[in-house]
Design an enzyme around this catalytic site. Sequence first.
Site, PDB file in Angstrom:
ATOM      1  N   CYS A 193       0.848  -1.201   0.000  1.00  0.00           N
ATOM      2  CA  CYS A 193       0.000   0.000   0.000  1.00  0.00           C
ATOM      3  C   CYS A 193       0.881   1.250   0.000  1.00  0.00           C
ATOM      4  O   CYS A 193       1.583   1.506   0.988  1.00  0.00           O
ATOM      5  CB  CYS A 193      -0.910  -0.011   1.226  1.00  0.00           C
ATOM      6  SG  CYS A 193      -1.736   1.560   1.541  1.00  0.00           S
ATOM      7  N   ASP A 239      26.978  16.570 -26.435  1.00  0.00           N
ATOM      8  CA  ASP A 239      28.409  16.502 -26.698  1.00  0.00           C
ATOM      9  C   ASP A 239      28.555  15.891 -28.097  1.00  0.00           C
ATOM     10  O   ASP A 239      27.632  15.229 -28.585  1.00  0.00           O
ATOM     11  CB  ASP A 239      29.073  15.621 -25.631  1.00  0.00           C
ATOM     12  CG  ASP A 239      30.542  15.398 -25.911  1.00  0.00           C
ATOM     13  OD1 ASP A 239      31.220  16.362 -26.280  1.00  0.00           O
ATOM     14  OD2 ASP A 239      31.000  14.249 -25.775  1.00  0.00           O
TER      15      ASP A 239
END
Length: 725
Positions: free
Chosen positions: A12, A431
């Site tokens: 839960c 990059d």
Amino acid sequence: MQTTYRICNLSCPNCADKIENALKKEMKLDEVNINLASAKITLSHQDPLSADFLSKASAIAFAIEDGVTIEALPVKGQGNTAFPYACQSDSKQEQPPEHENAHSPQARHDQSHRSASSPIRRQDMLLLAAALLLFLTGLIAANEALQLALLAASYLLAGKNVFLKTARRIRQGKLLDENVLMLLASCGAFVIGAYAEGAVTMLLYVIGEYIQDYSIYRSQKSISDLMQLKPQTATIWSEAGTRVAEPENVAVGDILLILPGEKIALDGVVIEGSSYIDNSALTGESLPIACSVGSEVLSGGLVKDGAIKIKVTKPYADSTIAKMLDMIANAAGKKSTSERLLTRFAAYYTPAVVLGAVLLTVIPVLFFREALSVWIYRSFVFLAASCPCSLIISIPLTYFAGLGKASRQGILIKGANYLEALSKTDRIIFDKTGTLTKGNFAVIKISPEASFTKEELLSAAALTEKYSKHPIGQSIKTAYGKELPDIPVDFYKEIGGKGVAMEYQGDEYLCGNFSFMQAHHIAANEQNSPYTLIYAAKNGMFLGTLTIADELKPEAADSIAALQALGLTKLQMFTGDQPDIAKRIGKQIGISEIEAGMLPADKYEKLLSLLSDQHKIAFVGDGINDASVIKAADIGIAMGNLGSDIAVESADIILSNDKLSALVEAFHISRKTDAILKQNLVLSLGFKLAVLVLGSIGLVGMWAAIFADVGIMLIASLNALRAGR
């Protein structure tokens, strides 16, 4: 300091939040984090934990949710070390753990165990089946008294655990939670004579709880299945023979023998034999990779044909498979903003709903002289419809499913918070080397000065790059093709983004870009080229240039186009290369915003200047040279460096198959997950609000309220699972 335990029988999310808060407060801990998907609890604390900490912590957890226990991790060599957070006592206990000897190994062993194939106890399933049978029989019973008896029996059987849990919470002075909402609504229905509605409210609520249990169980099982990727044994070879050991007991430098069909237990370098390696479990890439003497291989790979011997280069704790499994197991524990908001929302929601239900009866009856029975019924409809289960379950379940989907595609995301942030990213910075290009550099031209030969230029450059790990340095050594002498590291200095300086046998060597030559007052002639130029010098004399070419990744242009089609039009490239080289690459793949000639520090400073609260920026790099930039970005993404320590440390997301197409897939997964979350939010809150309003004015009754609770919870849970499909 941090301590990690297993937390058992917890499914839960709302209860997990309550346990976190209770332990933090009552046990004086700095931080508590429960990861439902891997069934573990991590505690941050200043002082060592007391000897009776486990029993006290389990008692606190048990008081919040029946059967929950907190257990120590298995001792090495015992229990399920492939998935160390798997619980040994998976049954819902009937007694709290503070009872005598409840935490002894024998007591845990004696408890009835939950089946490995089901998260629900057989006893509870039988009770539910009996309750359903009584309910159906009660609906068709001709006698009113018999009908009441059958429906009441159905109600009591189905709600047994709810009654016990609520009673325990009330004894602790904690009166308001979702169980109380259901109990008030269902009991109220019986009080006013709506027997069938009262019984079905409890039945469907319990069924919903089981659905929740099963959903979390599926998430835990998927992680447990992934943990089976870990090789359980390794065969250590020596001149004296072979012996089998656990991967954790293999030392760096040991030689492993891996036969066809076996997994590679640790990272290493092939020293004998050749084969094809299936790395699909790591990268999602189905095409096997050829390996031979000198090839680096990653743990978790499967040897397809031909036995190989490898020399181990990393201990198991630092191996590729260990890092990957740790990231997967920990990912669901890093909560998204939505989950954190839900936790705060749930703390105030239940008291507000109960107050609203009380006022819904009190105001009309006291101030407008309305009929008490009518407004009590409407209040019970209000309570039944208001339970927040659909949100409490569906939000974390959606993230579990999305993270699982990503990991199966070789996209390792370190947490739900990063998956959520990726869906909101509107700018990507790339990059170049190793990201947009393969990083497989090759020397395509050697241009010595008039007084030197090609051999002199190349040998000097290769000697200078002796210890360089940069792809350009590697390409120069490959082009030289001869063994290089050992160089004392005291005479070697590499300056990121510029070049290498070193001394050997009294001679001074330089190798780098044109600005590096200028900085050392070398009379070099700057040249223009669409490729990378490396300048070399010896003892202050310019030797010449090497022309280096890098190959564009074949999927780069298509991936950039796909990202732009997703609406990500703010794409930029950062590179240390010359502007003309960067522009050539950018033109080929469709990126026009380019920052060239940048050192790593320049990239870092430029990125910092772009960061803002209005935009989320992702930086995509190789995870080695640009670690600081990846770390600084809102979302740091490393390409194909699962075996790299610095990539794992710095990146939030790792694309283990080194393909830009995986970046596109990561955005698809994050946006689908985000869309499903929004669908469930609108569905849950919208339908509940409609029923609350209509129920308050008497246009809908208990059946609509029941659907607003359990029906919507089921639909939202099933919708959440779509994120993993």
